[in-house]
Design a protein around this motif. Structure first.
Motif, mmCIF file in Angstrom:
data_model
loop_
_atom_site.group_PDB
_atom_site.id
_atom_site.type_symbol
_atom_site.label_atom_id
_atom_site.label_comp_id
_atom_site.label_asym_id
_atom_site.label_seq_id
_atom_site.Cartn_x
_atom_site.Cartn_y
_atom_site.Cartn_z
ATOM 1 N N ILE A 14 44.310 0.596 93.649
ATOM 2 C CA ILE A 14 45.652 0.357 93.129
ATOM 3 C C ILE A 14 45.690 0.640 91.630
ATOM 4 C CG2 ILE A 14 47.398 -1.420 92.706
ATOM 5 C CD1 ILE A 14 46.564 -2.690 95.361
ATOM 6 N N GLN A 15 44.656 0.268 90.910
ATOM 7 C CA GLN A 15 44.593 0.518 89.473
ATOM 8 C C GLN A 15 44.571 2.010 89.172
ATOM 9 O OE1 GLN A 15 41.102 -1.663 88.357
ATOM 10 N NE2 GLN A 15 42.266 -3.508 87.822
ATOM 11 N N LYS A 16 43.795 2.761 89.935
ATOM 12 C CA LYS A 16 43.744 4.217 89.730
ATOM 13 C C LYS A 16 45.101 4.842 90.010
ATOM 14 C CE LYS A 16 38.849 4.953 90.709
ATOM 15 N NZ LYS A 16 37.884 5.593 91.596
ATOM 16 N N THR A 17 45.743 4.399 91.067
ATOM 17 C CA THR A 17 47.063 4.925 91.418
ATOM 18 C C THR A 17 48.076 4.594 90.327
ATOM 19 O OG1 THR A 17 46.550 4.630 93.761
ATOM 20 C CG2 THR A 17 48.857 4.953 93.185
ATOM 21 N N LEU A 18 48.031 3.378 89.823
ATOM 22 C CA LEU A 18 48.949 2.957 88.767
ATOM 23 C C LEU A 18 48.721 3.762 87.491
ATOM 24 C CD1 LEU A 18 51.149 1.000 87.862
ATOM 25 C CD2 LEU A 18 49.341 -0.589 87.191
ATOM 26 N N ILE A 19 47.492 3.942 87.098
ATOM 27 C CA ILE A 19 47.173 4.716 85.893
ATOM 28 C C ILE A 19 47.617 6.168 86.054
ATOM 29 C CG2 ILE A 19 45.278 5.643 84.501
ATOM 30 C CD1 ILE A 19 43.849 2.945 84.977
ATOM 31 N N LEU A 20 47.368 6.740 87.216
ATOM 32 C CA LEU A 20 47.788 8.121 87.476
ATOM 33 C C LEU A 20 49.306 8.241 87.429
ATOM 34 C CD1 LEU A 20 46.963 10.993 88.162
ATOM 35 C CD2 LEU A 20 47.015 10.352 90.570
ATOM 36 N N SER A 21 50.009 7.267 88.006
ATOM 37 C CA SER A 21 51.477 7.288 87.993
ATOM 38 C C SER A 21 52.022 7.203 86.573
ATOM 39 C CB SER A 21 52.030 6.120 88.817
ATOM 40 O OG SER A 21 51.636 6.231 90.151
ATOM 41 N N ILE A 22 51.450 6.336 85.767
ATOM 42 C CA ILE A 22 51.890 6.196 84.371
ATOM 43 C C ILE A 22 51.630 7.491 83.606
ATOM 44 C CG2 ILE A 22 51.401 5.011 82.190
ATOM 45 C CD1 ILE A 22 50.940 2.464 83.891
ATOM 46 N N LEU A 23 50.497 8.093 83.818
ATOM 47 C CA LEU A 23 50.161 9.352 83.151
ATOM 48 C C LEU A 23 51.132 10.458 83.549
ATOM 49 C CD1 LEU A 23 48.213 10.897 81.328
ATOM 50 C CD2 LEU A 23 46.833 11.368 83.349
ATOM 51 N N ILE A 24 51.448 10.557 84.814
ATOM 52 C CA ILE A 24 52.391 11.583 85.290
ATOM 53 C C ILE A 24 53.767 11.372 84.665
ATOM 54 C CG2 ILE A 24 53.663 12.375 87.330
ATOM 55 C CD1 ILE A 24 51.030 12.019 88.903
ATOM 56 N N VAL A 25 54.257 10.137 84.652
ATOM 57 C CA VAL A 25 55.561 9.844 84.049
ATOM 58 C C VAL A 25 55.551 10.195 82.569
ATOM 59 C CG1 VAL A 25 57.133 7.973 83.401
ATOM 60 C CG2 VAL A 25 56.252 8.106 85.728
ATOM 61 N N PHE A 26 54.494 9.839 81.860
ATOM 62 C CA PHE A 26 54.388 10.136 80.438
ATOM 63 C C PHE A 26 54.442 11.637 80.180
ATOM 64 C CE2 PHE A 26 51.793 11.149 76.701
ATOM 65 C CZ PHE A 26 52.535 10.484 75.735
ATOM 66 N N VAL A 27 53.696 12.409 80.951
ATOM 67 C CA VAL A 27 53.670 13.865 80.771
ATOM 68 C C VAL A 27 55.031 14.470 81.067
ATOM 69 C CG1 VAL A 27 52.732 16.014 81.703
ATOM 70 C CG2 VAL A 27 51.200 14.117 81.176
ATOM 71 N N PHE A 28 55.707 14.024 82.118
ATOM 72 C CA PHE A 28 56.984 14.612 82.502
ATOM 73 C C PHE A 28 58.132 14.194 81.596
ATOM 74 C CE2 PHE A 28 55.334 15.040 87.072
ATOM 75 C CZ PHE A 28 54.796 16.276 86.778
ATOM 76 N N LEU A 29 58.014 13.060 80.924
ATOM 77 C CA LEU A 29 59.084 12.603 80.049
ATOM 78 C C LEU A 29 58.879 13.006 78.592
ATOM 79 C CD1 LEU A 29 59.808 9.049 81.460
ATOM 80 C CD2 LEU A 29 61.040 11.163 81.872
ATOM 81 N N THR A 30 57.784 13.648 78.281
ATOM 82 C CA THR A 30 57.512 14.095 76.926
ATOM 83 C C THR A 30 58.346 15.341 76.630
ATOM 84 O OG1 THR A 30 55.268 13.270 77.109
ATOM 85 C CG2 THR A 30 55.701 14.840 75.342
ATOM 86 N N PRO A 31 59.091 15.351 75.532
ATOM 87 C CA PRO A 31 59.905 16.519 75.227
ATOM 88 C C PRO A 31 59.052 17.731 74.863
ATOM 89 C CG PRO A 31 60.089 14.883 73.487
ATOM 90 C CD PRO A 31 59.246 14.293 74.567
ATOM 91 N N VAL A 32 59.593 18.904 75.174
ATOM 92 C CA VAL A 32 58.923 20.151 74.819
ATOM 93 C C VAL A 32 59.257 20.442 73.367
ATOM 94 C CG1 VAL A 32 58.878 22.624 75.243
ATOM 95 C CG2 VAL A 32 59.036 21.054 77.145
ATOM 96 N N PHE A 33 58.260 20.813 72.598
ATOM 97 C CA PHE A 33 58.445 21.088 71.183
ATOM 98 C C PHE A 33 57.855 22.463 70.894
ATOM 99 C CE2 PHE A 33 56.599 21.145 66.935
ATOM 100 C CZ PHE A 33 57.705 20.836 66.170
ATOM 101 N N SER A 34 58.569 23.268 70.117
ATOM 102 C CA SER A 34 58.061 24.582 69.746
ATOM 103 C C SER A 34 58.490 24.900 68.321
ATOM 104 C CB SER A 34 58.604 25.641 70.698
ATOM 105 O OG SER A 34 58.166 26.918 70.302
ATOM 106 N N GLU A 35 57.611 25.612 67.602
ATOM 107 C CA GLU A 35 57.897 26.008 66.223
ATOM 108 C C GLU A 35 57.491 27.467 66.053
ATOM 109 O OE1 GLU A 35 57.302 23.111 62.867
ATOM 110 O OE2 GLU A 35 55.736 24.574 62.396
ATOM 111 N N THR A 36 58.407 28.273 65.496
ATOM 112 C CA THR A 36 58.151 29.701 65.304
ATOM 113 C C THR A 36 58.555 30.098 63.890
ATOM 114 O OG1 THR A 36 58.654 30.102 67.633
ATOM 115 C CG2 THR A 36 58.661 32.019 66.187
ATOM 116 N N LEU A 37 57.723 30.905 63.249
ATOM 117 C CA LEU A 37 57.993 31.397 61.900
ATOM 118 C C LEU A 37 58.548 32.815 61.996
ATOM 119 C CD1 LEU A 37 57.662 30.903 58.801
ATOM 120 C CD2 LEU A 37 55.474 32.092 59.027
ATOM 121 N N ILE A 38 59.674 33.040 61.319
ATOM 122 C CA ILE A 38 60.305 34.366 61.288
ATOM 123 C C ILE A 38 60.354 34.824 59.838
ATOM 124 C CG2 ILE A 38 62.424 35.683 61.720
ATOM 125 C CD1 ILE A 38 62.966 33.872 64.085
#
Length: 119
Positions: free
Chosen positions: A3-27
């Motif tokens: 159950i602990q492994k499943t919970l940790i994996l679920s939290i990690l998946i949610v964190f990764v999917f809710l993290t905004p995409v960030f990009s920086e480009t120099l022109i």
């Protein structure tokens, strides 16, 4: 233990999917030129919600479905560094990844085309 492994994996998946995409480009072009071209070349698949000319910021969205909660909000900022411009964008993600990858592709293509046009 399982159950602990499943919970940790679920939290990690949610964190990764809710993290905004960030990009920086120099022109290698002045901000005013890049800004004007960006407004003219803005992708048709994205809808501009607000333009803040004084701050050089564009707020746009990508409609993903009928429900508004699945739309992707994109914040694009143009920062001057002498005779160069830094384009930074964030894509806010919401629960579910529906259309997430394609929104990122649209933005990457847009920034690359803008860079080629301005340099």
């Amino acid at each position: 233990m399982k159950i602990q492994k499943t919970l940790i994996l679920s939290i990690l998946i949610v964190f990764v999917f809710l993290t905004p995409v960030f990009s920086e480009t120099l022109i290698n072009a002045p901000r005013d030129i890049v800004w004007e071209k960006a407004i003219k070349m803005f992708p048709k698949k994205l809808k501009i919600k607000k333009i803040y000319k004084d701050k050089y910021i564009i707020i746009a969205e990508r409609k993903i479905g009928i429900q508004k909660k699945f739309n992707r909000e994109i914040k694009i900022r143009f920062t001057s560094r002498g005779e160069q411009t830094i384009i930074t964008y964030n894509i806010k993600t919401l629960p579910g990844l529906l259309g997430f990858g394609s929104t990122r592709e649209i933005m990457e293509t847009f920034v690359e085309q803008l860079k080629e046009t301005c340099e």
